[in-house]
Design a protein around this motif. Structure first.
Motif, PDB file in Angstrom:
ATOM      1  N   HIS A 180       0.818  -1.207   0.000  1.00 55.26           N
ATOM      2  CA  HIS A 180       0.000   0.000   0.000  1.00 55.26           C
ATOM      3  C   HIS A 180       0.858   1.266   0.000  1.00 55.26           C
ATOM      4  N   PHE A 181       2.116   1.091  -0.358  1.00 55.35           N
ATOM      5  CA  PHE A 181       3.012   2.215  -0.609  1.00 55.35           C
ATOM      6  C   PHE A 181       2.488   2.953  -1.843  1.00 55.35           C
ATOM      7  N   SER A 182       2.234   4.256  -1.716  1.00 59.74           N
ATOM      8  CA  SER A 182       1.659   5.017  -2.826  1.00 59.74           C
ATOM      9  C   SER A 182       2.748   5.502  -3.767  1.00 59.74           C
ATOM     10  N   LEU A 183       2.545   5.228  -5.055  1.00 62.51           N
ATOM     11  CA  LEU A 183       3.490   5.656  -6.085  1.00 62.51           C
ATOM     12  C   LEU A 183       2.992   6.859  -6.880  1.00 62.51           C
ATOM     13  N   ASP A 184       1.702   7.179  -6.753  1.00 66.19           N
ATOM     14  CA  ASP A 184       1.120   8.277  -7.521  1.00 66.19           C
ATOM     15  C   ASP A 184      -0.138   8.773  -6.809  1.00 66.19           C
ATOM     16  N   ALA A 185      -0.032   9.933  -6.184  1.00 64.08           N
ATOM     17  CA  ALA A 185      -1.151  10.467  -5.411  1.00 64.08           C
ATOM     18  C   ALA A 185      -2.330  10.867  -6.279  1.00 64.08           C
ATOM     19  N   THR A 186      -2.116  11.027  -7.586  1.00 64.49           N
ATOM     20  CA  THR A 186      -3.194  11.465  -8.475  1.00 64.49           C
ATOM     21  C   THR A 186      -3.884  10.294  -9.178  1.00 64.49           C
ATOM     22  N   ASP A 187      -3.426   9.083  -8.925  1.00 66.03           N
ATOM     23  CA  ASP A 187      -3.990   7.906  -9.590  1.00 66.03           C
ATOM     24  C   ASP A 187      -5.401   7.632  -9.094  1.00 66.03           C
ATOM     25  N   ASP A 188      -6.292   7.258 -10.010  1.00 61.76           N
ATOM     26  CA  ASP A 188      -7.671   6.934  -9.634  1.00 61.76           C
ATOM     27  C   ASP A 188      -7.793   5.566  -8.973  1.00 61.76           C
ATOM     28  N   GLU A 189      -6.795   4.708  -9.180  1.00 56.33           N
ATOM     29  CA  GLU A 189      -6.829   3.388  -8.561  1.00 56.33           C
ATOM     30  C   GLU A 189      -6.458   3.501  -7.088  1.00 56.33           C
ATOM     31  N   VAL A 190      -7.332   2.997  -6.218  1.00 52.78           N
ATOM     32  CA  VAL A 190      -7.136   3.108  -4.779  1.00 52.78           C
ATOM     33  C   VAL A 190      -7.060   1.710  -4.183  1.00 52.78           C
ATOM     34  N   SER A 191      -6.083   1.467  -3.322  1.00 55.42           N
ATOM     35  CA  SER A 191      -5.921   0.153  -2.702  1.00 55.42           C
ATOM     36  C   SER A 191      -6.996  -0.064  -1.641  1.00 55.42           C
ATOM     37  N   ILE A 192      -7.013  -1.271  -1.060  1.00 55.68           N
ATOM     38  CA  ILE A 192      -8.048  -1.600  -0.082  1.00 55.68           C
ATOM     39  C   ILE A 192      -7.934  -0.780   1.195  1.00 55.68           C
ATOM     40  N   VAL A 193      -6.783  -0.132   1.429  1.00 56.65           N
ATOM     41  CA  VAL A 193      -6.655   0.725   2.602  1.00 56.65           C
ATOM     42  C   VAL A 193      -6.753   2.199   2.218  1.00 56.65           C
ATOM     43  N   GLY A 194      -7.055   2.483   0.943  1.00 57.05           N
ATOM     44  CA  GLY A 194      -7.277   3.855   0.521  1.00 57.05           C
ATOM     45  C   GLY A 194      -6.089   4.559  -0.087  1.00 57.05           C
ATOM     46  N   ALA A 195      -4.989   3.835  -0.327  1.00 54.37           N
ATOM     47  CA  ALA A 195      -3.798   4.459  -0.909  1.00 54.37           C
ATOM     48  C   ALA A 195      -3.937   4.550  -2.424  1.00 54.37           C
ATOM     49  N   PRO A 196      -3.802   5.747  -2.997  1.00 53.62           N
ATOM     50  CA  PRO A 196      -3.882   5.876  -4.462  1.00 53.62           C
ATOM     51  C   PRO A 196      -2.600   5.403  -5.124  1.00 53.62           C
ATOM     52  N   GLY A 197      -2.731   4.850  -6.327  1.00 54.72           N
ATOM     53  CA  GLY A 197      -1.556   4.452  -7.097  1.00 54.72           C
ATOM     54  C   GLY A 197      -0.630   3.528  -6.339  1.00 54.72           C
ATOM     55  N   SER A 198      -1.173   2.472  -5.731  1.00 54.59           N
ATOM     56  CA  SER A 198      -0.379   1.630  -4.836  1.00 54.59           C
ATOM     57  C   SER A 198       0.545   0.682  -5.598  1.00 54.59           C
ATOM     58  N   LEU A 199       1.595   0.245  -4.911  1.00 53.58           N
ATOM     59  CA  LEU A 199       2.490  -0.779  -5.451  1.00 53.58           C
ATOM     60  C   LEU A 199       1.720  -2.070  -5.700  1.00 53.58           C
ATOM     61  N   GLU A 200       0.782  -2.386  -4.825  1.00 58.77           N
ATOM     62  CA  GLU A 200      -0.005  -3.610  -4.992  1.00 58.77           C
ATOM     63  C   GLU A 200      -0.760  -3.606  -6.317  1.00 58.77           C
ATOM     64  N   TYR A 201      -1.338  -2.471  -6.675  1.00 55.94           N
ATOM     65  CA  TYR A 201      -2.022  -2.383  -7.964  1.00 55.94           C
ATOM     66  C   TYR A 201      -1.027  -2.480  -9.114  1.00 55.94           C
ATOM     67  N   ALA A 202       0.162  -1.920  -8.916  1.00 59.00           N
ATOM     68  CA  ALA A 202       1.152  -1.851  -9.993  1.00 59.00           C
ATOM     69  C   ALA A 202       1.705  -3.210 -10.388  1.00 59.00           C
ATOM     70  N   ILE A 203       1.757  -4.169  -9.434  1.00 55.48           N
ATOM     71  CA  ILE A 203       2.396  -5.446  -9.766  1.00 55.48           C
ATOM     72  C   ILE A 203       1.627  -6.664  -9.265  1.00 55.48           C
ATOM     73  N   GLY A 204       0.634  -6.486  -8.421  1.00 52.89           N
ATOM     74  CA  GLY A 204      -0.120  -7.618  -7.898  1.00 52.89           C
ATOM     75  C   GLY A 204      -0.902  -8.351  -8.985  1.00 52.89           C
ATOM     76  N   ASN A 205      -1.005  -9.659  -8.848  1.00 52.93           N
ATOM     77  CA  ASN A 205      -1.671 -10.468  -9.870  1.00 52.93           C
ATOM     78  C   ASN A 205      -3.164 -10.128  -9.995  1.00 52.93           C
ATOM     79  N   TYR A 206      -3.777  -9.632  -8.903  1.00 57.78           N
ATOM     80  CA  TYR A 206      -5.216  -9.362  -8.928  1.00 57.78           C
ATOM     81  C   TYR A 206      -5.597  -8.309  -9.965  1.00 57.78           C
ATOM     82  N   SER A 207      -4.663  -7.425 -10.312  1.00 53.52           N
ATOM     83  CA  SER A 207      -4.975  -6.298 -11.201  1.00 53.52           C
ATOM     84  C   SER A 207      -4.491  -6.511 -12.629  1.00 53.52           C
ATOM     85  N   ILE A 208      -3.974  -7.700 -12.939  1.00 52.79           N
ATOM     86  CA  ILE A 208      -3.310  -7.870 -14.226  1.00 52.79           C
ATOM     87  C   ILE A 208      -4.249  -7.690 -15.412  1.00 52.79           C
TER      88      ILE A 208
END
Length: 295
Positions: free
Chosen positions: A158-186
């Motif tokens: 849930h480390f945020s890489l982009d505060a302006t990203d519309d993608e929000v992680s499950i804890v509310g972090a925008p542009g998260s590392l999890e979204y960037a590389i996690g298999n769930y978002s592929i």
């Protein structure tokens, strides 16, 4: 030599190991979790413990249990895990097993497996990231697991890489590392072309331009996150675990090249990045190791 039972509680399977202080796995066992809202699945965990105790036929010194969610301050139970594994929150495992049981987050357990017995053995300050469906992690400081307030430290996905990203992680972090590389978002990241990271990496190996763009963008973002963590924590070692690391050179070669661009290396000191030694039993092994270090 002291022994510990380690249990890794997942939504599909319960994995168990009997481990001694040297890290020798004396026995391992699996049972189906059979998750249900009433908490009857806990009987399968009790069955696992009974099986390992009966196998050893001698007193076991302690028990560790790894599970998703956040443990309490005493590591005696999972205090927060909504909407999964009914009956897990606040359940007293020590009373259930009749023996002091140490409970910790599953990603923290993966770190403890590597720190006590695996790739990070002998290191005092370590970061571990689990790269799989999502991204988890753990932090070792001065040889001890750092859990922080609410035992939630190490949620590095849930480390945020982009505060302006519309993608929000499950804890509310925008542009998260999890979204960037996690298999769930592929599927979303690849515009529906790939349904798994494995398929993406295979196409990358074959020189597919779109796969290469998506995959290398993900690895680049991982490198940016790791470089930022290096700046913040200055670890001696970074360990990468989880299914995505089985991409092997397709992951580690471009990652090292991106780290060459982004990592601050005073005096030429480079932070080693290694692959975890333990696979799907890491949670159970780490839970056993954590319990041994706690008695």
């Amino acid at each position: 030599m002291k022994t510990s039972i380690g249990i890794d509680l997942g939504g599909t399977n319960v994995k168990g190991v009997l481990v001694n202080e040297a890290g020798e796995i004396l026995k391992q066992h699996y049972v189906a979790t059979q998750d249900d809202s009433e908490g009857h699945w806990r009987e399968n965990v009790l069955e696992m413990v009974a099986y390992l105790r009966n196998y050893w036929q001698a007193p076991v010194d302690t028990i560790g249990l790894s599970a998703p969610g956040l443990p309490d301050a005493r590591n005696s139970c999972i205090s927060f895990l909504p909407n999964r594994l009914g009956g897990l929150e606040h359940f007293d495992w020590s009373a259930y097993f009749g023996q002091r049981t140490y409970v910790l987050n599953d990603a923290h357990a993966a770190l403890m497996a590597e720190a006590r017995f695996g790739a990070a053995k002998g290191f005092q300050n370590v970061i571990l990231l689990t790269l799989g469906t999502g991204v988890g992690g753990g932090i070792l400081i001065q040889g001890k697991l750092y859990q922080g307030l609410s035992q939630m430290a190490g949620h590095l996905g849930h480390f945020s890489l982009d505060a302006t990203d519309d993608e929000v992680s499950i804890v509310g972090a925008p542009g998260s590392l999890e979204y960037a590389i996690g298999n769930y978002s592929i599927q979303k990241r690849s515009k529906g072309k790939f349904d798994s990271t494995w398929a993406l990496v295979e196409a990358y190996h074959q020189g597919d331009p779109w796969a290469s763009l998506v995959w290398l963008s993900s690895v680049q973002k991982l490198a940016v996150a790791l470089s930022s963590l290096v700046n913040a924590l200055s670890p001696e070692l970074i360990v990468l675990a989880g299914g995505i690391t089985f991409a092997d050179d397709a992951l580690f070669d471009p990652l090292r090249q991106f780290m060459d661009l982004y990592e601050w290396r005073p005096g030429g000191k480079q932070t080693p990045i290694v692959q975890a030694q333990f696979g799907d039993m890491a949670g159970a092994i780490g839970a056993a190791g954590f319990a041994l270090s706690s008695i």
